[in-house]
Design an enzyme around this catalytic site. Structure first.
Site, PDB file in Angstrom:
ATOM      1  N   ASN A  14       1.019  -1.114  -0.016  1.00 21.91           N
ATOM      2  CA  ASN A  14      -0.291   0.167  -0.058  1.00 21.91           C
ATOM      3  C   ASN A  14       0.857   1.440   0.003  1.00 21.91           C
ATOM      4  OD1 ASN A  14       0.710  -0.803   2.628  1.00 21.91           O
ATOM      5  ND2 ASN A  14      -0.974   0.611   3.411  1.00 21.91           N
TER       6      ASN A  14
ATOM      7  N   GLY B  56       1.925  -6.195   7.250  1.00 20.18           N
ATOM      8  CA  GLY B  56       1.117  -6.693   6.198  1.00 20.18           C
ATOM      9  C   GLY B  56      -0.196  -7.243   6.912  1.00 20.18           C
TER      10      GLY B  56
ATOM     11  N   THR C 269      -1.293 -13.120   7.631  1.00 23.24           N
ATOM     12  CA  THR C 269      -0.168 -13.479   7.399  1.00 23.24           C
ATOM     13  C   THR C 269       0.657 -13.231   8.511  1.00 23.24           C
ATOM     14  OG1 THR C 269      -0.732 -12.286   5.289  1.00 23.24           O
ATOM     15  CG2 THR C 269       1.707 -12.897   5.634  1.00 23.24           C
TER      16      THR C 269
ATOM     17  N   GLU D 241       7.307   0.370  16.122  1.00 25.24           N
ATOM     18  CA  GLU D 241       8.637   1.128  15.285  1.00 25.24           C
ATOM     19  C   GLU D 241       8.575   2.311  15.680  1.00 25.24           C
ATOM     20  OE1 GLU D 241       7.132  -0.109  11.199  1.00 25.24           O
ATOM     21  OE2 GLU D 241       8.271  -1.881  11.343  1.00 25.24           O
TER      22      GLU D 241
HETATM   23  P1  NAD Z   1      -0.010  -9.566   3.021  1.00 28.45           P
HETATM   24  O1  NAD Z   1      -0.123  -9.777   4.434  1.00 28.45           O
HETATM   25  O2  NAD Z   1      -0.574 -10.189   2.016  1.00 28.45           O
HETATM   26  O3  NAD Z   1       1.508  -9.182   2.643  1.00 28.45           O
HETATM   27  C1  NAD Z   1       2.498  -8.443   3.198  1.00 28.45           C
HETATM   28  C2  NAD Z   1       3.791  -8.858   2.707  1.00 28.45           C
HETATM   29  O4  NAD Z   1       4.008 -10.284   3.329  1.00 28.45           O
HETATM   30  C3  NAD Z   1       4.135  -9.147   1.292  1.00 28.45           C
HETATM   31  O5  NAD Z   1       5.382  -8.823   0.918  1.00 28.45           O
HETATM   32  C4  NAD Z   1       3.802 -10.561   1.144  1.00 28.45           C
HETATM   33  O6  NAD Z   1       4.526 -11.111  -0.044  1.00 28.45           O
HETATM   34  C5  NAD Z   1       4.294 -11.193   2.135  1.00 28.45           C
HETATM   35  N1  NAD Z   1       3.878 -12.505   2.509  1.00 28.45           N
HETATM   36  C6  NAD Z   1       2.691 -12.970   2.328  1.00 28.45           C
HETATM   37  N2  NAD Z   1       2.587 -14.499   2.654  1.00 28.45           N
HETATM   38  C7  NAD Z   1       3.644 -14.547   3.631  1.00 28.45           C
HETATM   39  C8  NAD Z   1       4.193 -15.906   4.280  1.00 28.45           C
HETATM   40  N3  NAD Z   1       3.318 -16.835   4.189  1.00 28.45           N
HETATM   41  N4  NAD Z   1       5.382 -15.607   4.834  1.00 28.45           N
HETATM   42  C9  NAD Z   1       6.272 -14.405   4.709  1.00 28.45           C
HETATM   43  N5  NAD Z   1       5.801 -13.284   3.906  1.00 28.45           N
HETATM   44  C10 NAD Z   1       4.437 -13.416   3.307  1.00 28.45           C
HETATM   45  O7  NAD Z   1      -0.424  -7.985   3.000  1.00 28.45           O
HETATM   46  P2  NAD Z   1      -0.684  -6.920   1.960  1.00 28.45           P
HETATM   47  O8  NAD Z   1      -1.934  -7.344   1.348  1.00 28.45           O
HETATM   48  O9  NAD Z   1       0.442  -6.585   1.213  1.00 28.45           O
HETATM   49  O10 NAD Z   1      -1.007  -5.576   2.796  1.00 28.45           O
HETATM   50  C11 NAD Z   1      -2.111  -5.165   3.326  1.00 28.45           C
HETATM   51  C12 NAD Z   1      -2.189  -5.252   4.655  1.00 28.45           C
HETATM   52  O11 NAD Z   1      -1.183  -4.765   5.298  1.00 28.45           O
HETATM   53  C13 NAD Z   1      -3.361  -5.182   5.262  1.00 28.45           C
HETATM   54  O12 NAD Z   1      -3.984  -5.664   6.255  1.00 28.45           O
HETATM   55  C14 NAD Z   1      -2.929  -3.537   6.031  1.00 28.45           C
HETATM   56  O13 NAD Z   1      -3.659  -3.059   7.218  1.00 28.45           O
HETATM   57  C15 NAD Z   1      -1.555  -4.067   6.633  1.00 28.45           C
HETATM   58  N6  NAD Z   1      -0.850  -2.670   6.692  1.00 28.45           N
HETATM   59  C16 NAD Z   1      -0.474  -2.551   7.925  1.00 28.45           C
HETATM   60  C17 NAD Z   1       0.618  -1.467   8.243  1.00 28.45           C
HETATM   61  C18 NAD Z   1       0.730  -1.147   9.499  1.00 28.45           C
HETATM   62  O14 NAD Z   1       1.663  -0.603   9.918  1.00 28.45           O
HETATM   63  N7  NAD Z   1       0.164  -1.512  10.884  1.00 28.45           N
HETATM   64  C19 NAD Z   1       0.893  -0.550   7.360  1.00 28.45           C
HETATM   65  C20 NAD Z   1       0.528  -0.955   6.155  1.00 28.45           C
HETATM   66  C21 NAD Z   1      -0.206  -2.270   5.825  1.00 28.45           C
END
Ligand code: NAD
Length: 481
Positions: free
Chosen positions: A147, A223, A227, A457
């Site tokens: 994002n 993420g 995950t 962080e």
């Molecule tokens: P995601 O969990 O699908 O992926 C995040 C990252 O993790 C990607 O690089 C992905 O390739 C990797 N990943 C996926 N499966 C994995 C696994 N099994 N092992 C290791 N790595 C893996 O999330 P997304 O769809 O990319 O991002 C959206 C989410 O992120 C939303 O839920 C959002 O709220 C969250 N987010 C949180 C913050 C925060 O600071 N709290 C900031 C931005 C986004």
């Protein structure tokens, strides 16, 4: 564009590649490596070799490498903003004003910060002096989402590298390009081979190989909550450090005494900036009943007037969502909201803006008439979809605000000073903004409670995560026998 891995100081391709799609047009416009265990093993080995030298490098020299990387980001800012807009679907103006300047700032902030990061000493009067060393951990994994691609990627790697760790980093497979471009400048910035490695590919393949690697000392992940739970399942039994920044279902509480125009303008932004794809966006808008109808009507009017357009057009303010799958997921949530009895006051549909008809666009959507327990008010949608709920008392507002499994951020609108403090302290979240939204000071602790994450962080919190404290106790006189 052909995205490549950066391992041990060199750009590399892999046997298999994945297609990279531009969400603004729906077109495939490049490839990215499909990395797996083989690439992770090589990156880990390189990072392990590089670690003793990097850890022993004076902080000022490590900081100078980060500063040179920040210079490269500054010098290529226009190119990076365009790349981010094409890869992610966000308006290029947003990338140019927020994402890329912040990426540069992250690198400079931690380059400076590490030179001010002091450890503690504890004197036992006349007996001994204790001091605490803060040692880098070793090789750390940094995994970031799509994002805010370069913004969140640099937010992790900068403190990790500044503190003396070697890094194996992975951006989202949906938005790999800006991290790739950054990786092409790592050597020129002076980082020795192996110190900073960047791998691309699918989360369940390369990401999983990273977090399960026995030589990884810590995992910093941002993420989705599901995950994060999966990663925690791998990392926790190995007793390794992890920092998890996860999803949210953030409340925006508007009291009737709020500055109306300010609350309205900012709530529009906190609902739909980056097409609602910011973890800090407010997705449950709670409005005190006397103001409810006026606020709802004004917000719906403003949201209805938003025009979606090509992310690469400098006049666009509202772009595409990140992928076709994500668009369909958002539309599925809206269908569910209708099934639950929600009234869709505006939006609720896919859009086909002129000239980019095949891109992935969802109209700004506002829904009312749903109770706090329905799926729409409980599940993170992560798109341009918000709900409105009225409340009658401060206690009810707090109960509604806290009634989710998440606890990342909240926004509070009131001109009553005592109430602002009272309600802010009562909200279960890592961050509360009062009469503002997304106003960030990089020195503050950043993170969530409950299912929104683990750890913090920001500022020195990041250095505390990326270092291990060691207590050294020196006796000042001879031991009495
Ligand atoms: P995601 O969990 O699908 O992926 C995040 C990252 O993790 C990607 O690089 C992905 O390739 C990797 N990943 C996926 N499966 C994995 C696994 N099994 N092992 C290791 N790595 C893996 O999330 P997304 O769809 O990319 O991002 C959206 C989410 O992120 C939303 O839920 C959002 O709220 C969250 N987010 C949180 C913050 C925060 O600071 N709290 C900031 C931005 C986004």
């Amino acid at each position: 564009m052909e995205v490549r891995n950066f391992v041990d100081g060199a750009l590399e391709t892999t046997a298999q590649v994945l297609e990279n799609v531009a969400p603004g047009t729906g077109e495939v416009y490049g490839t990215i490596p499909r990395s797996g265990k083989v690439e992770v093993d090589r990156a880990m080995a390189a990072a392990k070799r590089a670690f003793p030298g990097w850890a022993a490098t004076p902080a000022a020299k490590r900081a100078a490498c980060l500063e040179r990387l920040a210079d490269a980001v500054r010098d290529h800012a226009d190119m990076l903003a365009l790349a981010e807009a094409r890869d992610n679907g966000k308006p290029v103006s947003l990338a140019a004003q927020v994402d890329i300047p912040r990426a540069e700032k992250n690198l400079r902030f931690y380059a400076s910060g590490i030179q001010h990061f002091a450890s503690q000493s504890h004197a036992m009067e006349g007996v001994a002096i204790n001091y605490t060393l803060r040692k880098p951990l070793g090789v750390v994994a940094c995994i970031s989402p799509w994002n805010l691609p370069l913004y969140l990627f640099t937010w992790k790697v900068a403190p990790a590298l500044a503190a003396g760790n070697c890094v194996v980093a992975k951006p989202s497979e949906l938005t790999p390009v800006t991290a790739y471009l950054l990786s092409t400048w790592i050597s020129d910035a002076g980082f020795p081979p192996g110190v900073f490695n960047v791998l691309h590919g699918l989360g369940p393949e390369v990401g999983e190989a990273m977090v399960t690697h026995p030589d990884i000392a810590a995992v910093s992940f941002t993420g989705g909550t599901a995950t994060g739970a999966r990663i925690a399942g791998h990392v926790a039994p190995q007793f390794k450090k992890m920092s998890l920044e996860l999803g949210g279902k953030n409340p925006a509480i508007v009291f009737a005494d709020a500055d109306f125009e300010d609350a309205l303008k900012t709530t529009l932004r906190s609902s739909f900036a980056n097409q609602g794809q910011i973890c800090l966006c407010g997705s449950r808008i709670l409005v005190e009943r006397p103001l409810y109808a006026k606020f709802r009507d004004a917000l719906v009017a403003k949201a209805s007037a938003m025009v979606a357009g090509d992310p690469l057009d400098s006049t666009t303010k509202f772009g595409a969502v990140v992928s076709e799958a994500h668009m369909n997921k958002i539309l599925g949530h809206i269908a569910k909201a209708r099934e639950e009895g929600g009234r869709v006051l505006c939006g609720g549909v896919r859009l086909h803006p002129k000239g980019v008809e095949q891109g992935f666009y969802v109209a700004p959507t506002i829904i009312e008439g749903l109770g706090p327990q329905c799926a729409t008010n409980q599940e993170e949608i992560f798109g341009p979809v918000v709900t409105l709920q009225p409340f009658d008392t401060e206690e009810e507002a707090l109960a509604l605000a806290n009634d989710t499994t998440y606890g990342l951020a909240a926004t509070l609108w009131t001109t009553n000073l005592k109430r602002a403090h009272r309600v802010a302290a009562g909200i279960d979240s890592g961050i509360v903004w009062v009469n503002t939204w997304l106003l960030r000071d990089l020195r503050t602790p950043f993170g969530g409670v409950k299912s929104s994450g683990l750890g913090r962080e920001g500022g020195f919190e990041a250095f505390e995560f990326f270092t291990e404290p060691q207590n050294i106790c020196i006796q000042l006189s001879s031991s009495s026998s």
